[in-house]
Design a protein around this motif. Structure first.
Motif, PDB file in Angstrom:
ATOM      1  N   THR A  29     -12.115   3.749   5.125  1.00  0.00           N
ATOM      2  CA  THR A  29     -10.722   3.158   5.297  1.00  0.00           C
ATOM      3  C   THR A  29     -11.329   1.930   3.402  1.00  0.00           C
ATOM      4  O   THR A  29     -12.376   1.474   3.064  1.00  0.00           O
ATOM      5  CB  THR A  29     -10.714   1.646   5.600  1.00  0.00           C
TER       6      THR A  29
ATOM      7  N   ARG B  77      -8.385  -2.477  -1.261  1.00  0.00           N
ATOM      8  CA  ARG B  77      -7.734  -3.346  -2.355  1.00  0.00           C
ATOM      9  C   ARG B  77      -8.119  -4.973  -2.323  1.00  0.00           C
ATOM     10  O   ARG B  77      -6.840  -5.609  -2.353  1.00  0.00           O
ATOM     11  CB  ARG B  77      -6.349  -3.186  -2.600  1.00  0.00           C
TER      12      ARG B  77
ATOM     13  N   ARG C 293      -7.521   5.206   5.776  1.00  0.00           N
ATOM     14  CA  ARG C 293      -6.402   4.564   5.474  1.00  0.00           C
ATOM     15  C   ARG C 293      -6.813   3.815   4.066  1.00  0.00           C
ATOM     16  O   ARG C 293      -8.004   3.277   3.876  1.00  0.00           O
ATOM     17  CB  ARG C 293      -6.735   2.980   6.756  1.00  0.00           C
ATOM     18  N   VAL C 294      -5.907   2.769   3.671  1.00  0.00           N
ATOM     19  CA  VAL C 294      -5.991   2.042   2.480  1.00  0.00           C
ATOM     20  C   VAL C 294      -5.446   0.417   2.819  1.00  0.00           C
ATOM     21  O   VAL C 294      -4.382   1.116   3.177  1.00  0.00           O
ATOM     22  CB  VAL C 294      -5.745   2.474   1.356  1.00  0.00           C
ATOM     23  N   TYR C 295      -5.748  -0.662   2.494  1.00  0.00           N
ATOM     24  CA  TYR C 295      -5.318  -1.908   3.011  1.00  0.00           C
ATOM     25  C   TYR C 295      -5.300  -2.843   1.581  1.00  0.00           C
ATOM     26  O   TYR C 295      -6.148  -2.878   1.012  1.00  0.00           O
ATOM     27  CB  TYR C 295      -5.976  -2.272   3.984  1.00  0.00           C
ATOM     28  N   ASN C 296      -4.560  -3.275   1.186  1.00  0.00           N
ATOM     29  CA  ASN C 296      -4.438  -4.760   0.793  1.00  0.00           C
ATOM     30  C   ASN C 296      -4.947  -6.050   1.568  1.00  0.00           C
ATOM     31  O   ASN C 296      -4.964  -5.682   2.257  1.00  0.00           O
ATOM     32  CB  ASN C 296      -3.051  -5.221   0.050  1.00  0.00           C
TER      33      ASN C 296
ATOM     34  N   GLU D  64      -9.630   6.388  -4.276  1.00  0.00           N
ATOM     35  CA  GLU D  64      -9.756   6.090  -2.714  1.00  0.00           C
ATOM     36  C   GLU D  64      -9.078   8.217  -2.842  1.00  0.00           C
ATOM     37  O   GLU D  64      -9.288   8.793  -1.204  1.00  0.00           O
ATOM     38  CB  GLU D  64      -7.895   5.194  -3.476  1.00  0.00           C
TER      39      GLU D  64
ATOM     40  N   VAL E  46       0.567  -1.056   0.105  1.00  0.00           N
ATOM     41  CA  VAL E  46       0.130   0.247   0.040  1.00  0.00           C
ATOM     42  C   VAL E  46       0.609   1.173  -0.411  1.00  0.00           C
ATOM     43  O   VAL E  46       0.381   2.481  -0.219  1.00  0.00           O
ATOM     44  CB  VAL E  46      -0.985  -0.027   1.334  1.00  0.00           C
ATOM     45  N   ASP E  47       2.068   1.608   0.562  1.00  0.00           N
ATOM     46  CA  ASP E  47       3.084   2.398  -0.113  1.00  0.00           C
ATOM     47  C   ASP E  47       3.984   3.018  -0.971  1.00  0.00           C
ATOM     48  O   ASP E  47       4.658   2.968  -1.166  1.00  0.00           O
ATOM     49  CB  ASP E  47       3.804   2.296   1.365  1.00  0.00           C
TER      50      ASP E  47
ATOM     51  N   GLY F 276      -0.377   5.061   1.884  1.00  0.00           N
ATOM     52  CA  GLY F 276      -1.823   4.518   2.172  1.00  0.00           C
ATOM     53  C   GLY F 276      -2.306   4.749   4.101  1.00  0.00           C
ATOM     54  O   GLY F 276      -3.284   4.378   4.645  1.00  0.00           O
ATOM     55  N   SER F 277      -2.237   5.908   4.259  1.00  0.00           N
ATOM     56  CA  SER F 277      -2.380   6.215   5.550  1.00  0.00           C
ATOM     57  C   SER F 277      -2.243   7.562   5.339  1.00  0.00           C
ATOM     58  O   SER F 277      -1.824   8.674   4.425  1.00  0.00           O
ATOM     59  CB  SER F 277      -2.008   6.443   6.502  1.00  0.00           C
TER      60      SER F 277
ATOM     61  N   ASN G 298       3.047   8.388   3.059  1.00  0.00           N
ATOM     62  CA  ASN G 298       3.228   7.339   2.553  1.00  0.00           C
ATOM     63  C   ASN G 298       1.461   7.107   1.980  1.00  0.00           C
ATOM     64  O   ASN G 298       0.426   8.242   1.990  1.00  0.00           O
ATOM     65  CB  ASN G 298       2.845   6.166   3.571  1.00  0.00           C
TER      66      ASN G 298
END
Length: 336
Positions: free
Chosen positions: A175, A178, A257-260, A160, A141-142, A250-251, A248
């Motif tokens: 949030t 992905r 927040r974004v997550y796989n 996103e 995510v980064d 992903g944050s 970053n």
């Protein structure tokens, strides 16, 4: 909790709704029942819980801002899971307007409703497709995701960005998840597992793109649902370690927040087909073809951030997952 879920007649949405109802949440579902694939499968999914006393269903399109706002006004959800979207990479080359209406206009309507009705947390479906032309594996995510290779992927990346804006401007906790190649019982008929099962069971040849050199991070539906629920129960918070000079992706310093969400175990496509053949007790002719526009050669999810933050731990092996999927497929289609 009162949880509004969009796409409840869809693959992930139906499975998630069943789990939420089983733990005594109250669910308000929205789905437009479109005919992108056979609506009878959507109706069959929905029939598993549509009569549950804690479930309310609305047949509506997210692009209808009035309908979306009325649903929020009536139900007053505490949390929201947005899974409704126009799916499919290849179809986005043929009908981009469908993606604009569902994935951009529809998602904006959800964001606006969450903002004005003070939702505690919005969890929404993004996609591994956002990694586009990236070749560094596993996808993290980064990593930057600035080179989408399909309109579908671009629409998910746009989600996103839109979510971050609402988190930043209005303090809405969001949030994004992905998803990586979700498969299992009640799956989508436009995706490779169902297409392969159909053709293998009928003795018809299957098209294998990229000459069989694809690998995919196939993720079983139960593991996906567990990850969605764990994420839903942990509203996004500002990242105290966020550094605006070295951001970053992903944050954020906003509640974003974004997550796989994947299996972290990529599988060669030919191995997946082999397991399908074994469980269906048939072999199939494989037509090896070039890679299709919009496709990517490989996917592999780095899920370390989701493990760290919510304890996500996918536990279904590809062997067990394919076995369960084929068992359901035989039963659903009345095969011996």
């Amino acid at each position: 909790m009162r949880i509004l879920v969009t796409g409840t007649a869809g693959f992930v949405g139906a499975a998630l709704t069943e789990r939420l109802l089983a733990r005594s949440d109250e669910v308000y579902g929205i789905d437009n029942h479109n005919d992108y694939y056979d609506p009878s499968l959507k109706e069959a999914r929905l029939a598993r819980f549509n009569q549950h006393p804690a479930y309310t269903h609305l047949r509506a399109d997210l692009a209808d801002a009035v309908a979306v706002n009325q649903a929020f006004e009536t139900f007053k959800p505490q949390r929201v899971v947005n899974l409704a979207a126009q799916a499919g990479v290849r179809y986005s080359l043929k009908n981009p307007q469908a993606y604009v209406q569902s994935n951009l206009v529809g998602f904006t309507n959800i964001l606006e409703a969450c903002r004005h009705h003070q939702a505690e947390h919005l969890v929404y479906a993004s996609s591994s497709s956002v990694y586009g032309a990236n070749r560094k594996l596993p996808f993290a995510v980064d990593d930057p995701v600035d080179h989408p290779v399909s309109i579908y992927a671009a629409s998910k990346k746009a989600n996103e960005l839109m979510a971050h804006t609402y988190s930043h401007l209005f303090g809405l906790p969001t949030t994004g998840l992905r998803f990586f190649t979700v498969y299992g019982p009640w799956g989508r008929p436009d995706m490779s597992p169902m297409l392969f099962a159909d053709r293998i069971s009928k003795g018809e040849p299957i098209d294998v793109f990229n000459f069989g050199n694809h690998s995919r991070d196939f993720t079983y539906i139960d593991d996906i649902v567990e990850g969605v629920i764990r994420t839903l129960d942990h509203p996004a918070q500002p990242d105290p370690a966020y550094d605006a000079e070295r951001p970053n992706p992903g944050s954020s310093n906003a509640p974003y927040r974004v997550y796989n969400i994947g299996n972290d175990q990529p599988v060669q496509l030919l191995r997946f087909i082999e397991l399908m053949e074994q469980n269906l007790d048939r072999t199939v002719e494989k037509r090896l073809l070039p890679m299709q526009p919009g496709d990517v050669p490989d996917t592999w999810a780095d899920v370390s951030a989701l493990r760290r933050d919510v304890g996500y731990a996918p536990s279904t092996s590809i062997e067990e997952g394919v076995k369960r999927f084929v068992s359901w497929y035989r039963e659903y289609h009345g095969l011996s």
